[in-house]
Scaffold this active site. Structure first.
Site, short mmCIF file in Angstrom:
data_model
loop_
_atom_site.label_atom_id
_atom_site.label_comp_id
_atom_site.label_asym_id
_atom_site.label_seq_id
_atom_site.Cartn_x
_atom_site.Cartn_y
_atom_site.Cartn_z
N ASP A 13 0.85 -1.18 0.00
CA ASP A 13 0.00 0.00 0.00
C ASP A 13 0.89 1.24 0.00
OD1 ASP A 13 -2.54 1.36 0.22
OD2 ASP A 13 -2.00 1.79 2.30
N ASP A 64 -0.26 5.26 0.75
CA ASP A 64 -0.48 6.26 1.79
C ASP A 64 -0.68 5.60 3.15
OD1 ASP A 64 -0.82 8.81 2.86
OD2 ASP A 64 -2.06 9.46 1.18
N ASP A 71 -1.75 -0.56 6.09
CA ASP A 71 -2.03 0.07 7.39
C ASP A 71 -3.51 0.01 7.75
OD1 ASP A 71 -2.36 2.05 5.18
OD2 ASP A 71 -3.03 3.35 6.82
#
Length: 356
Positions: A29, A31, A227
């Site tokens: 991922d 951001d 995240d």
């Protein structure tokens, strides 16, 4: 990747080698993992570049549909992360690939989005409709700051006229330096509400984006890194891909402790250094007639709906600071307790957790 064979299992896995050696491709991922908006993420460059140096393939998998692959690679480079446009797989690319599974190549498609989405659609062999008056076969929608009332309405005219509606992702919000702004899913909901038709959706948390990114990467033993539990890790589990969760973005350590089975990662670390390290195998052990989860030298169990650790005692109060292996052991104990209790069980009382 190992588990003890003589004890109950935990969703958390262990690896006696660095994850960059155990798995041959990281589906990363962006951001909250590689950068945080305009800010840097500590140890991100160290982790990503170190994994590459160990021979791990990299695929940067993002729900952001607004950036072209070259733009993504440039942003990563600005964060000292080596990346190539060919390693980027965005929600725009996933949406265009999904479109190709339902609409003949060469068909006319109306874009509700920006240049990144337009380029992905052209790369899949479609032509671009300039308005609903062109009677496009499909409307594809992805977030971009340029999306406004006029563009959304043009999409509605085409959908009402019979065009297929495809969304690159359904993220309700988009993280910014000021907090959470409207994401693509909120704009998609407006079109769906007005048209009365639900779109086909790509991106996370659907497994297709991981499966398509993996196919393009050429890897065979993938590890997803993210995240957000409800997008990155739900999608990874749906695709049967192990996931590494990092604490540099949205979902907190407390969120991980309380995660439902569909959201649980396979590995836990504070940041992307987790790619470069072995991960201790969780073990179920008995000490003085009490059952504990042991990770490394740290122990955790549940008693009276509270987490108890060997080094910190009962985890109460508003906030606690835990070593990494204590956090991992606590996750195993909490997940086992939640699974045993079922939906009717009492929820654990868990303070805010900072992982040292």
């Amino acid at each position: 990747m190992t588990r003890p064979t003589d004890a109950p299992t935990c969703d958390l896995l262990g690896s006696d080698r660095p994850l960059a050696a155990t798995y041959d491709v990281a589906l990363l991922d962006l951001d909250g993992v590689c950068f945080a908006g305009a800010a840097r993420v500590p140890h991100a460059a160290e982790g990503v570049n170190g994994a590459r140096a160990q021979g791990m393939r990299l695929s940067f998998v993002t729900n952001n549909a607004s950036r072209a692959p070259s733009t993504v690679a440039d942003k990563l480079a600005a964060n000292d992360i080596e990346a190539h446009p060919s390693e980027v797989f965005s929600a725009a690319m996933d949406g265009a690939a999904l479109l190709a599974e339902h609409v003949p190549t060469g068909s006319s498609v109306l874009i509700v989005g920006g240049d990144g989405l337009r380029q992905a659609v052209l790369d899949e062999g479609f032509t671009i409709a300039e308005s609903a008056a062109d009677h496009p076969a499909a409307v594809i929608q992805g977030w971009d700051a340029s999306v406004d009332w006029a563009m959304l309405s043009e999409g509605l005219y085409a959908i009402t006229d019979g065009a297929l509606h495809v969304a690159t992702n359904l993220d309700a919000t988009l993280p910014t330096e000021r907090g959470f702004a409207l994401g693509n899913g909120s704009l998609v909901a407006a079109l769906a509400n007005a048209s009365g038709k639900q779109p086909l959706a790509g991106g996370k948390p659907f497994p297709g984006i991981y499966q398509r990114a993996l196919a393009r990467s050429g890897g065979t033993r993938p590890l997803a890194v993210g995240d957000r539990l409800n997008t990155d890790h739900v999608g990874a589990r749906a695709a049967a891909i192990p996931g590494l969760h990092v604490l540099t973005g949205v979902s907190t350590a407390r969120d991980v402790i309380l995660a439902v089975p569909a959201e649980r990662p396979s590995y836990l670390h504070t940041d992307l250094r987790g790619l470069l390290e072995p991960h201790p195998v969780p073990e179920r052990i008995t000490v003085d007639a009490l059952d504990w989860w042991k990770v490394g030298g740290e122990l955790a169990r549940v008693h009276d709906d509270r987490l108890v650790t060997s080094s910190h005692g009962v985890l109460d109060g508003d906030a606690v600071v835990l070593p990494l292996d204590t956090y991992r052991a606590a996750a195993c104990a909490a997940w086992e307790h939640a699974d045993a209790q079922g939906a009717a069980g009492t929820a654990l009382r868990v303070p805010r957790i900072t992982v040292a």
